[in-house]
Design a protein around this motif. Structure first.
Motif, PDB file in Angstrom:
ATOM      1  N   PRO A  38       0.828  -1.216   0.000  1.00  0.00           N
ATOM      2  CA  PRO A  38       0.000   0.000   0.000  1.00  0.00           C
ATOM      3  C   PRO A  38       0.856   1.257   0.000  1.00  0.00           C
ATOM      4  N   GLY A  39       0.519   2.167  -0.871  1.00  0.00           N
ATOM      5  CA  GLY A  39       1.253   3.422  -0.976  1.00  0.00           C
ATOM      6  C   GLY A  39       2.375   3.383  -1.988  1.00  0.00           C
ATOM      7  N   ASN A  40       2.738   2.209  -2.470  1.00  0.00           N
ATOM      8  CA  ASN A  40       3.845   2.086  -3.408  1.00  0.00           C
ATOM      9  C   ASN A  40       3.578   2.818  -4.715  1.00  0.00           C
ATOM     10  N   GLU A  41       2.320   2.840  -5.126  1.00  0.00           N
ATOM     11  CA  GLU A  41       1.994   3.426  -6.426  1.00  0.00           C
ATOM     12  C   GLU A  41       2.228   4.934  -6.477  1.00  0.00           C
ATOM     13  N   GLY A  77       8.419   1.162   5.893  1.00  0.00           N
ATOM     14  CA  GLY A  77       9.632   1.468   5.149  1.00  0.00           C
ATOM     15  C   GLY A  77       9.443   2.160   3.832  1.00  0.00           C
ATOM     16  N   THR A  78       8.221   2.505   3.454  1.00  0.00           N
ATOM     17  CA  THR A  78       7.970   3.063   2.126  1.00  0.00           C
ATOM     18  C   THR A  78       8.010   4.586   2.124  1.00  0.00           C
ATOM     19  N   ALA A  79       7.232   5.197   2.970  1.00  0.00           N
ATOM     20  CA  ALA A  79       7.211   6.659   3.101  1.00  0.00           C
ATOM     21  C   ALA A  79       7.426   7.006   4.569  1.00  0.00           C
ATOM     22  N   PRO A  80       8.017   8.159   4.865  1.00  0.00           N
ATOM     23  CA  PRO A  80       8.369   8.487   6.254  1.00  0.00           C
ATOM     24  C   PRO A  80       7.148   8.576   7.164  1.00  0.00           C
ATOM     25  N   VAL A  81       7.172   7.752   8.219  1.00  0.00           N
ATOM     26  CA  VAL A  81       6.152   7.806   9.260  1.00  0.00           C
ATOM     27  C   VAL A  81       6.843   7.626  10.604  1.00  0.00           C
ATOM     28  N   SER A  82       6.308   8.258  11.625  1.00  0.00           N
ATOM     29  CA  SER A  82       6.811   8.027  12.973  1.00  0.00           C
ATOM     30  C   SER A  82       6.377   6.639  13.425  1.00  0.00           C
ATOM     31  N   ALA A  83       6.944   6.185  14.533  1.00  0.00           N
ATOM     32  CA  ALA A  83       6.555   4.876  15.065  1.00  0.00           C
ATOM     33  C   ALA A  83       5.059   4.834  15.353  1.00  0.00           C
ATOM     34  N   ALA A  84       4.540   5.908  15.931  1.00  0.00           N
ATOM     35  CA  ALA A  84       3.110   5.940  16.259  1.00  0.00           C
ATOM     36  C   ALA A  84       2.255   5.955  15.004  1.00  0.00           C
ATOM     37  N   GLU A  85       2.651   6.775  14.007  1.00  0.00           N
ATOM     38  CA  GLU A  85       1.888   6.839  12.758  1.00  0.00           C
ATOM     39  C   GLU A  85       1.929   5.498  12.029  1.00  0.00           C
ATOM     40  N   GLY A  86       3.088   4.872  12.005  1.00  0.00           N
ATOM     41  CA  GLY A  86       3.207   3.582  11.351  1.00  0.00           C
ATOM     42  C   GLY A  86       2.389   2.512  12.047  1.00  0.00           C
ATOM     43  N   ALA A  87       2.393   2.539  13.381  1.00  0.00           N
ATOM     44  CA  ALA A  87       1.611   1.560  14.135  1.00  0.00           C
ATOM     45  C   ALA A  87       0.121   1.723  13.853  1.00  0.00           C
ATOM     46  N   ARG A  88      -0.329   2.974  13.801  1.00  0.00           N
ATOM     47  CA  ARG A  88      -1.751   3.214  13.500  1.00  0.00           C
ATOM     48  C   ARG A  88      -2.087   2.776  12.077  1.00  0.00           C
ATOM     49  N   ARG A  89      -1.167   3.003  11.154  1.00  0.00           N
ATOM     50  CA  ARG A  89      -1.371   2.566   9.778  1.00  0.00           C
ATOM     51  C   ARG A  89      -1.433   1.033   9.705  1.00  0.00           C
ATOM     52  N   MET A  90      -0.582   0.371  10.462  1.00  0.00           N
ATOM     53  CA  MET A  90      -0.589  -1.087  10.496  1.00  0.00           C
ATOM     54  C   MET A  90      -1.934  -1.596  11.018  1.00  0.00           C
ATOM     55  N   VAL A  91      -2.424  -0.997  12.080  1.00  0.00           N
ATOM     56  CA  VAL A  91      -3.715  -1.391  12.650  1.00  0.00           C
ATOM     57  C   VAL A  91      -4.829  -1.183  11.629  1.00  0.00           C
TER      58      VAL A  91
END
Length: 738
Positions: A38-41, A77-91
């Motif tokens: 997701p987001g690669n495009e 690892g695709t676009a810059p996210v903080s740990a919290a932002e990445g965790a929320r995106r994962m959820v």
């Protein structure tokens, strides 16, 4: 409370996988064998080969998730996210997947982790050649455990590391991702990494299976033309060690072809050797778009369905980063009876077993419960480990007594393109070099001191001037005059040369950044030559991803220091070695060549590969040998003893030696054991590493170092291509280098 047999946690992971497999339709099975990115495009530039081509027209995530999903690709690892932002995106992504598909099976999330968790703001550890230079598997295991702990905390299940390719030609751009040129060292430290990462609940992925580092002319993705003996005795042993001793859960194929057979379609390799011989029972994942490359690059498949059929039959279970070849075209071949659905079942069973092992099939699993938004990805613990690795990895190659710089000189000229560039310390798979060049407004995402900053802090009573002299890669000499003027006016000059890591030609080292020869990039050799003509003593510091030929400068520098991209704490480590606060103890995991064209060569050569004795005008003798490294103290060896003059071919021998610190400083010595087969049915290496041990000794202190050597360590592939422990005489050598 369970509602399905596959949710029964009292059953084995394999039983649960089989139970779930029995309930899936063909579409649902194939969905498990692919990933979604997701987001690669929307990403500009490439962090994988031909990413810009394959990301066009990517299927939207919710459409990909309709029948389930095997993997989530690089959420962090695709676009810059903080740990919290990445965790929320994962959820969010896992919740959408669970809510969309019939059985609500979560995806397995994978990320890169070669120099640490490859995400914004995470600690960047030293590059793998630096781990290898420590000759310290315990420290590597601790580092990997820390990396795994951080990744698992934010919902990541699989890490795409370690790289177990044994270096065969130092011009290859991905040398900086390897653990050097000796299969025993690569296997020992790579297995330590596997144990550490998997102790934290993150599955390691061995790559690149197999032969990737032996490509012709050291070109990325080039064909590999090695014999079966070189494959068996040099290339494969680290993978076998990590499978048998490390219990690795995943393996990734190489992009190359071996003698005309692409690894992605090589059943003899991916099934015959890996599973039937070694007993591997994890998953084989494709390198990104490697299955599609069977159509576009190798031309052994006519379309993506045919490519998928070849890869599936060979033994690739999961297609990464998406599901291009394990999709509708492959389903059509199965429906027509041209591909056996049992091959799909085999692969899905392996993946679902992995998901069960990771807890993803448990009835109480929730997206929210799998992540911690508060995790600190650049913690003091991480920094301490990064610093310990960096300090132990710095190799002192030569020294006329100028080092350490104590007492501190009044004026130090710091010259060279890597002198004031913190990115010089970071590898191509570090986030600042891997992704952040596309986001220049974000800086590095974490604090990294350059050598200039670190040396000024270290030598607080010295005046430290900085002059780059030239760029890293461009042949621009316009800055020479200023650099030479600073050096003339100084008491000592520290010349910092080397690499800038990048991807696909954007750097001088890294994936797709291969070298035509082993001269220092750009005008750096010329800069060194000019500096070494001065009366000022010059300390050469090479910060690089590969060894460079330094023969033209041999004997002219006051000292030579090698650092293989030592990570975020590299500046402090190097400054400490220069000042004398740190006693150097790193050893070369690959030899430093004398001449830039003396490739391919490693220390692992038979007699004909060494000194030509007048037969050829080309002498491949290295400037500094494998295992070499000096200290600020001295060590003496004596009382070498072997407890038997003969052992059976399934026996063991104890080899001991006494080591004494005869200097006036505490230090760490790397004791190295080498073997030589005095006579064999096929040519054998002149000398080969068989063991090593780090020993920390105070001045005057002695230690007895013991090696327990099984006869298996003398095994090789015989004339009939069968593994043999051959009766005969074996020479035993113990010392400081090869």
């Amino acid at each position: 409370m369970t509602t399905h047999d596959w949710q029964d946690t009292s059953a084995s992971a394999r039983q649960r996988a089989r139970a779930l497999l029995a309930e899936l339709t063909l579409e649902e099975k194939l969905a498990q064998l692919g990933g979604a990115w997701p987001g690669n495009e929307t990403v500009e530039g490439n962090v994988a080969p031909m990413q810009d081509v394959f990301s066009r027209g990517a299927v939207p995530f919710d459409d990909r998730a309709e029948h389930g999903l095997g993997h989530l690709t690089r959420v962090f690892g695709t676009a810059p996210v903080s740990a919290a932002e990445g965790a929320r995106r994962m959820v969010e992504l896992q919740r959408r997947l669970v809510g969309t598909s019939r059985f609500g099976i979560p995806a397995l999330a994978h990320e890169e982790c070669l120099t640490g968790f490859t995400t914004y703001g995470a600690t960047v550890y030293p590059a793998p050649p630096a781990w290898a230079a420590t000759f310290d598997p315990d420290l590597v295991e601790r580092m990997a455990a820390a990396i795994g702990t951080d990744m698992r905390a934010v919902g990541v299940h699989q890490g795409l590391a370690p790289v177990l390719d044994v270096v065969r030609d130092h011009r290859w751009g991905r040398v900086e991702e390897t653990l050097g040129e000796d299969p025993y060292l690569v296997g020992t430290l790579g297995t330590a990494y596997v144990r550490g990462l998997q102790s934290a609940g993150v599955h390691a992925t061995l790559k690149h299976f197999a032969g990737y580092a032996a490509s012709r002319a050291a070109r990325n993705h080039a064909p590999v033309s090695i014999g079966p003996r070189e494959l068996r005795d040099v290339v494969l042993p680290p993978f076998e060690m990590a499978v048998r001793e490390g219990g690795a859960w995943s393996v990734m194929n190489a992009y190359v072809d071996l003698d005309g057979v692409p690894a992605a379609a090589d059943r003899a390799l991916l099934t015959g050797i890996l599973r039937d011989e070694w007993g591997f029972d994890g998953t084989v994942v494709s390198d990104y778009w490697a299955i599609a490359f069977l159509v576009t690059m190798h031309r052994v498949a006519e379309d993506v369905g045919h490519a998928g059929a070849l890869a599936l039959a060979a033994g690739i279970d999961v297609e990464l980063p998406d599901g291009l070849c394990y999709g509708t075209e492959l389903a059509d071949l199965i429906a027509d009876g041209r591909v056996d659905e049992k091959l799909v079942d085999r692969a899905v069973s392996r993946l679902l077993t992995q998901k069960a092992e990771l807890g993803l099939l448990d009835p109480d699993w929730t997206p929210e419960g799998a992540v911690d938004e508060t995790v600190e990805l650049d913690s003091p613990r991480n920094r301490e480990l990064a610093g310990a690795l960096a300090r132990r990895s710095v190799v002192l190659l030569d020294n006329d007594g100028t080092l350490p710089l104590a007492p501190a000189p009044a004026r130090v000229a710091l010259v060279g393109p890597c002198a004031d560039d913190p990115l010089a310390f970071l590898g191509c798979y570090s986030y600042p070099n891997h992704v952040l060049p596309r986001h220049p407004d974000l800086g590095l995402g974490l604090d990294v001191a350059s050598l200039a900053e670190a040396l000024r802090a270290e030598l607080s009573h010295s005046e430290v001037t900085v002059s780059p002299g030239c760029p890293v890669r461009e042949p621009d000499t316009s800055g020479f005059a200023a650099a030479l003027a600073e050096a003339r006016a100084a008491d000592v000059c520290v010349a910092v040369v080397g690499d800038r890591a990048g991807m696909f030609g954007e750097g001088t080292s890294g994936e797709g950044c291969d070298a035509g020869d082993l001269r220092l990039p750009g005008a750096q050799d010329e800069l060194l030559s000019a500096l070494l003509e001065l009366d000022t003593p010059v300390v050469v510091v090479v910060v690089s991803g590969r060894p460079y030929a330094l023969g033209a400068h041999a004997g002219r520098a006051a000292a030579v220091v090698q650092a293989f991209m030592p990570g975020v704490e590299g500046g402090a480590a190097l400054a400490g070695v220069l000042s004398g606060r740190v006693v150097p103890s790193g050893r070369l995991p690959m030899q430093v060549p004398r001449d830039p064209g003396g490739q391919p060569t490693t220390y692992l050569h038979p007699p004909l590969g060494g000194d030509s004795e007048g037969i050829s005008n080309l002498d491949p003798t290295p400037l500094y040998p494998f295992g070499h490294g000096l200290s600020y103290t001295e060590f003496a060896y004596d009382e070498l003893a072997v407890d038997a003059t003969a052992i059976p071919t399934d026996g063991r021998v104890e080899i001991t030696v006494r080591v004494t610190n005869t200097g006036d400083r505490a230090g760490s010595e790397v004791v190295q054991l080498y073997l030589r087969d005095e006579y064999a049915q096929v040519t054998r290496p002149v000398r080969q590493l068989a063991g090593f041990a780090r020993v920390d000794l105070d001045p005057g202190q002695r230690a007895r170092v013991s090696f327990s050597l099984h006869a298996d360590r003398t095994a090789f592939t015989g004339a009939d291509l069968r593994r043999v422990v051959e009766p005969g005489a074996i020479g035993v050598f113990v010392g400081r280098s090869a």
